[in-house]
Design an enzyme around this catalytic site. Structure first.
Site, PDB file in Angstrom:
ATOM      1  N   HIS A  44      37.730  42.406  41.735  1.00  0.00           N
ATOM      2  CA  HIS A  44      38.117  41.736  42.979  1.00  0.00           C
ATOM      3  C   HIS A  44      39.617  41.833  43.249  1.00  0.00           C
ATOM      4  O   HIS A  44      40.063  41.559  44.356  1.00  0.00           O
ATOM      5  CB  HIS A  44      37.646  40.272  42.995  1.00  0.00           C
ATOM      6  CG  HIS A  44      38.404  39.352  42.077  1.00  0.00           C
ATOM      7  ND1 HIS A  44      37.961  38.999  40.824  1.00  0.00           N
ATOM      8  CD2 HIS A  44      39.586  38.700  42.227  1.00  0.00           C
ATOM      9  CE1 HIS A  44      38.810  38.162  40.261  1.00  0.00           C
ATOM     10  NE2 HIS A  44      39.821  37.966  41.099  1.00  0.00           N
ATOM     11  N   SER A  47      44.234  36.345  37.914  1.00  0.00           N
ATOM     12  CA  SER A  47      43.053  37.200  37.761  1.00  0.00           C
ATOM     13  C   SER A  47      43.431  38.559  37.195  1.00  0.00           C
ATOM     14  O   SER A  47      44.366  39.205  37.663  1.00  0.00           O
ATOM     15  CB  SER A  47      42.361  37.399  39.119  1.00  0.00           C
ATOM     16  OG  SER A  47      41.809  36.195  39.580  1.00  0.00           O
ATOM     17  N   ASP A  60      32.805  42.588  37.269  1.00  0.00           N
ATOM     18  CA  ASP A  60      34.107  42.249  37.855  1.00  0.00           C
ATOM     19  C   ASP A  60      35.251  42.828  37.025  1.00  0.00           C
ATOM     20  O   ASP A  60      36.271  42.173  36.806  1.00  0.00           O
ATOM     21  CB  ASP A  60      34.275  40.732  38.008  1.00  0.00           C
ATOM     22  CG  ASP A  60      35.384  40.377  39.002  1.00  0.00           C
ATOM     23  OD1 ASP A  60      35.689  41.221  39.879  1.00  0.00           O
ATOM     24  OD2 ASP A  60      35.977  39.288  38.889  1.00  0.00           O
TER      25      ASP A  60
END
Length: 534
Positions: A265, A377, A301
């Site tokens: 992402h 992230s 992911d």
């Protein structure tokens, strides 16, 4: 108070003659201090006039008058202004004007005080402190005296009363100032020149290439600070010729030749990717490299990037997440809100949590309580030996409108390793077992409207190159169960078959519509094949 009556004294003033035979004076004497004279009463209304001088007596100032008495035996002598020196009277009697404007009669042989004169050239008089209140009083006094000059005695009394009040205020101010000056200074002050050298870190622990030495947070930071990078996501935006910096996240360099792990992402939708790495010589500088996207997988992911440099990169060691225990200390290193190389510390709160995708093709996660925020992230979760045990993935910020705190999740590095290897070598994740179909969800409500017995997955596509094409499954069939477990969505199907291997078989329960429009139930067996998912 002493009362004296002076009879038959004729006062010949400058403005007229007072012929009243009896004039009364009130005398109050206080040796060594100021004199208070009683009011001078004149029937004719004329005041005592003559030569008036300003003089100082025994250190006290006052206005004096040398009155000329034409009748009577008492004649005023000469009075001199001698600063702080004493004054002498050579005759038997005199009149003096007091600070309040009134006159006082002094008998002969009046005691006086004598003080040594001050030489102005060798010693200065102490300055009297002026206060704002005194200044105000002096201004009022000046105005009052003008009024007194025009209106008579009352104005002078007003001026002297204010003078007395002003003097008292000034004395109070002076006393306050004296008290302030007597305040003691602090016994000690802050030494602005004092400095301490931080305790040196144990370089042998930091440089342990085996990562077998337990570190504290300071040592850990020094060991791994250059291995975590910023990943910038540039995208095409209408109205701009060049791609615009659209988003950012973190990444972890895990090889010396510049392979970087991050989240799918973080890089999703990018037309250009740039990786910023700490300069190894200048801690305030970062070097940017345009990155190549090697592979990205939405179900796990995870994504892998590659940057190139003439020099080797500092890189992190991938650890073993199977050794992680609940309660052990961990650290997170990333770039929240572009605050470069931010370290937070916490513990492992739970193991075996679900991936953000919720798919069996995804990975399990480690729950932590260390602070993570936007920009973390793709960053690293370290154990206290300097090993990467997870890749920061997501956090829960609310649940049913209830605010929650300290619920962060990192992809376990052992689940990430095969995905990383596949992305590096194949560009996609291999050996994922699947049916080889596409479908749409039919909810209970849709099933009720259409008159179906149960909800399920409506088959929209069948890959003719996969074993499923020979199973008898058709487009339009509705899969209601897989190996006896009810399914409603494609994710439900994936969570069942994703735990199986390529070549395994599954049993499908399907509803098929007949020529008469009615649905009938069928059981089909399908061999699983390798599918490419991203």
């Amino acid at each position: 108070m002493n009362e004296n009556n002076l009879n038959n004294i004729n006062n010949n003033g400058a403005r007229g003659v007072n012929s009243q035979p009896q004039q009364s004076y009130s005398q109050s004497e206080q040796t060594g201090t100021a004199y208070n004279a009683a009011a001078y009463n004149s029937a004719g209304g004329s005041d005592v006039s003559g030569r008036r001088e300003n003089m100082t007596t025994a250190g006290m100032q006052g206005n004096t008058a040398s009155a000329n008495l034409q009748s009577g035996a008492n004649t005023a002598g000469t009075q001199s202004n001698t600063g702080n020196s004493s004054y002498r009277v050579s005759n038997t009697a005199y009149y003096s004007q007091q600070p309040n404007g009134q006159y006082r009669y002094t008998a002969q042989n009046m005691p006086y005080r004598e003080s040594a004169p001050i030489n102005p050239a060798s010693e200065k008089l102490p300055k009297k402190k002026k206060s704002g209140k005194s200044g105000f009083a002096a201004a009022v006094i000046a105005a009052a005296l003008v009024v007194g000059g025009a209106a008579g005695f009352a104005g002078t009394v007003l001026g002297n009363n204010i003078l007395q009040t002003g003097t008292q205020q000034s004395t109070s101010e002076d006393t306050s100032s004296a008290n302030e000056s007597e305040q003691k200074t602090p016994a000690s002050t802050i030494d602005l020149n004092a400095s301490q050298i931080p305790k040196p870190l144990d370089e042998s622990k930091i440089n342990d290439s085996t990562n077998s030495t337990l570190l504290n947070a300071e040592e850990l930071y020094e060991k791994v600070k250059n291995t975590v990078v910023i990943v910038y996501n540039y995208q095409d935006v209408i109205g701009y010729v060049d791609p615009v910096k659209y988003a950012f996240g973190s990444g972890v360099i895990f090889t010396s030749d510049g392979y970087v792990i991050t989240n799918h992402h973080v890089v999703e939708g990018a037309t250009k990717l740039v990786v910023a790495v700490n300069d190894y010589e200048d801690p305030d500088k970062m070097n940017e490299y345009e990155a190549e996207l090697i592979g990205s997988d939405s179900l796990s992911d995870l994504a892998v990037l590659k940057i190139v440099s003439d020099e080797s990169f500092d890189y992190a060691t991938l650890g073993d997440s199977d050794t992680v225990r609940v309660g052990q200390d961990i650290c997170v290193l990333g770039n929240p809100k572009q605050l470069v190389s931010s370290l937070t510390k916490g513990i492992v709160s739970g193991l075996g949590r679900a991936s953000v995708s919720g798919s069996a093709y995804g990975t399990s996660t480690i729950q932590i309580d260390a602070a993570i925020n936007s920009g973390n992230s793709g960053g690293a979760l370290f154990d206290m030996y300097g090993n990467v045990i997870g890749i920061i993935d997501y956090k829960i910020v609310s649940n049913d409108s209830t605010t929650v705190e300290n619920l962060g999740f990192a992809i376990t590095i052992n689940d990430a390793k095969p995905v990383i290897n596949d992305l590096m070598t194949e560009g996609y994740v291999t050996n994922r077992a699947g049916l080889g179909i596409n479908g749409e969800s039919i909810s209970e409500y849709s099933a009720y409207i259409q008159g179906l017995e149960s909800p399920g997955v409506y088959v929209t596509y069948i890959n003719e190159d996969k074993p499923v094409a020979k199973s008898g499954l058709k487009v339009g069939d509705i899969i209601t169960k897989v190996n006896g477990t009810e399914v409603v969505t494609i994710l439900d199907v994936q969570n069942i078959v994703g735990n199986l291997n390529v070549g395994d078989t599954v049993e499908l329960t399907v509803l098929r519509q007949g020529a008469n429009g009615r649905y009938s139930s069928k059981i089909l067996t399908v061999e699983l094949s390798e599918i490419e998912l991203s």
